[in-house]
Design a protein around this motif. Structure first.
Motif, PDB file in Angstrom:
ATOM      1  N   ILE A 190      11.940  13.376 -25.116  1.00 20.09           N
ATOM      2  CA  ILE A 190      12.168  12.594 -23.897  1.00 20.09           C
ATOM      3  C   ILE A 190      10.810  12.147 -23.362  1.00 20.09           C
ATOM      4  N   PRO A 191      10.635  10.845 -23.095  1.00 19.02           N
ATOM      5  CA  PRO A 191       9.368  10.391 -22.524  1.00 19.02           C
ATOM      6  C   PRO A 191       9.147  11.014 -21.144  1.00 19.02           C
ATOM      7  N   VAL A 192       7.943  11.543 -20.940  1.00 17.76           N
ATOM      8  CA  VAL A 192       7.566  12.104 -19.639  1.00 17.76           C
ATOM      9  C   VAL A 192       6.413  11.277 -19.098  1.00 17.76           C
ATOM     10  N   ILE A 193       6.611  10.722 -17.921  1.00 18.07           N
ATOM     11  CA  ILE A 193       5.585   9.934 -17.251  1.00 18.07           C
ATOM     12  C   ILE A 193       5.070  10.755 -16.085  1.00 18.07           C
ATOM     13  N   ILE A 194       3.772  11.004 -16.098  1.00 15.37           N
ATOM     14  CA  ILE A 194       3.151  11.733 -14.989  1.00 15.37           C
ATOM     15  C   ILE A 194       3.106  10.774 -13.805  1.00 15.37           C
ATOM     16  N   TYR A 195       3.582  11.239 -12.667  1.00 12.50           N
ATOM     17  CA  TYR A 195       3.702  10.423 -11.461  1.00 12.50           C
ATOM     18  C   TYR A 195       3.027  11.203 -10.334  1.00 12.50           C
ATOM     19  N   LEU A 248      -0.898  17.061 -23.826  1.00 13.40           N
ATOM     20  CA  LEU A 248       0.328  17.860 -23.717  1.00 13.40           C
ATOM     21  C   LEU A 248       1.582  17.045 -24.063  1.00 13.40           C
ATOM     22  N   GLY A 249       1.419  15.747 -24.282  1.00 11.51           N
ATOM     23  CA  GLY A 249       2.546  14.941 -24.735  1.00 11.51           C
ATOM     24  C   GLY A 249       3.118  13.945 -23.742  1.00 11.51           C
ATOM     25  N   PRO A 293       2.763  24.227 -11.413  1.00 15.85           N
ATOM     26  CA  PRO A 293       2.067  22.940 -11.525  1.00 15.85           C
ATOM     27  C   PRO A 293       2.736  22.042 -12.567  1.00 15.85           C
ATOM     28  N   GLY A 294       2.580  20.738 -12.400  1.00 13.31           N
ATOM     29  CA  GLY A 294       3.184  19.779 -13.301  1.00 13.31           C
ATOM     30  C   GLY A 294       2.778  19.960 -14.755  1.00 13.31           C
ATOM     31  N   LYS A 295       1.525  20.332 -14.999  1.00 12.32           N
ATOM     32  CA  LYS A 295       1.077  20.522 -16.391  1.00 12.32           C
ATOM     33  C   LYS A 295       1.851  21.656 -17.068  1.00 12.32           C
ATOM     34  N   GLU A 296       2.107  22.723 -16.321  1.00 13.71           N
ATOM     35  CA  GLU A 296       2.875  23.839 -16.874  1.00 13.71           C
ATOM     36  C   GLU A 296       4.317  23.412 -17.145  1.00 13.71           C
ATOM     37  N   CYS A 297       4.897  22.656 -16.225  1.00 11.64           N
ATOM     38  CA  CYS A 297       6.254  22.155 -16.401  1.00 11.64           C
ATOM     39  C   CYS A 297       6.319  21.238 -17.629  1.00 11.64           C
ATOM     40  N   LEU A 298       5.323  20.382 -17.789  1.00 11.06           N
ATOM     41  CA  LEU A 298       5.245  19.490 -18.950  1.00 11.06           C
ATOM     42  C   LEU A 298       5.210  20.291 -20.249  1.00 11.06           C
ATOM     43  N   GLN A 299       4.440  21.369 -20.271  1.00  7.90           N
ATOM     44  CA  GLN A 299       4.379  22.224 -21.466  1.00  7.90           C
ATOM     45  C   GLN A 299       5.758  22.788 -21.805  1.00  7.90           C
ATOM     46  N   HIS A 300       6.484  23.266 -20.788  1.00 10.60           N
ATOM     47  CA  HIS A 300       7.823  23.812 -21.010  1.00 10.60           C
ATOM     48  C   HIS A 300       8.755  22.741 -21.578  1.00 10.60           C
ATOM     49  N   ILE A 301       8.681  21.546 -21.026  1.00  8.54           N
ATOM     50  CA  ILE A 301       9.547  20.453 -21.490  1.00  8.54           C
ATOM     51  C   ILE A 301       9.229  20.115 -22.945  1.00  8.54           C
TER      52      ILE A 301
END
Length: 139
Positions: A83-88, A103-104, A66-74
Motif C-alpha cells: 500500500i502506498p504510504v505518503i508522509i503528510y 523505510l518505504g 512516532p510516524g516512522k515507527e508506524c511506517l515500519q509496522h505497516i
C-alpha cells in the motif's frame, strides 16, 4: 464504481478535518477513514475484519507512536506492505525525508498552508500523476 479508501493517520483533529474536506473536493472516487494515533491505526489495519486501504497518509510527529515507527509496522506487514504510504507532515527536514524513503514511503508531502493547495496536491497525487518524491508547498 467501487470507492477507494484513503486512510489518514494524524493526531491533529483540525488537520484530519481539513484533509477530509480537501479529499472530498479533490476527488469523488475516494472515501476518507482516519485514525488519531499509530496504535489506533495499527489496531484497525490488523483487525480480523478486512480493512485494507488503497493509500495511507501518515503524520510523522505524533504522541504514543512516532510516524516512522508506524511506517515500519505497516511496511513489515505482508498484507499492507504494497500500500502506498505518503508522509503528510509539517516537517521538511531532509533527514526525515531520507529516513522515510528508506523505510518505504512513496512520497513526502509537507502540509500545505491552505485547503486549496492541499486539494490540488491530493488531486495530482491520487490521479497517479508522476510527482517528485518530496512535494514542498511552502513557496
Amino acid at each position: 464504481m467501487k470507492t477507494k479508501v484513503c486512510f489518514l493517520i494524524d493526531d491533529d483533529e483540525d488537520d484530519r478535518e481539513i484533509f477530509s474536506l480537501a479529499l472530498e473536493k479533490a476527488t469523488n472516487s475516494y472515501s476518507c477513514i482516519t485514525a488519531s494515533s499509530g496504535p489506533d491505526a495499527l489496531a484497525l489495519l490488523n483487525a480480523d475484519a478486512p480493512f485494507t486501504p488503497d493509500i495511507i497518509f501518515l503524520d510523522l510527529n505524533m504522541p504514543l507512536m512516532p510516524g516512522k515507527e508506524c511506517l515500519q509496522h505497516i511496511k513489515n506487514n505482508t498484507k499492507l506492505a504494497n500500500i502506498p504510504v505518503i508522509i503528510y507532515t509539517t516537517s521538511s527536514y531532509s533527514k526525515d525525508i531520507d529516513d522515510t524513503r528508506s523505510l518505504g514511503a512513496s512520497h513526502f508531502l509537507v502540509k500545505p498552508p491552505g485547503l486549496g493547495i492541499l486539494t490540488r496536491a491530493l488531486k495530482r497525487l491520487l490521479s497517479g500523476e508522476e510527482l517528485p518524491y518530496f512535494i514542498d508547498h511552502s513557496s
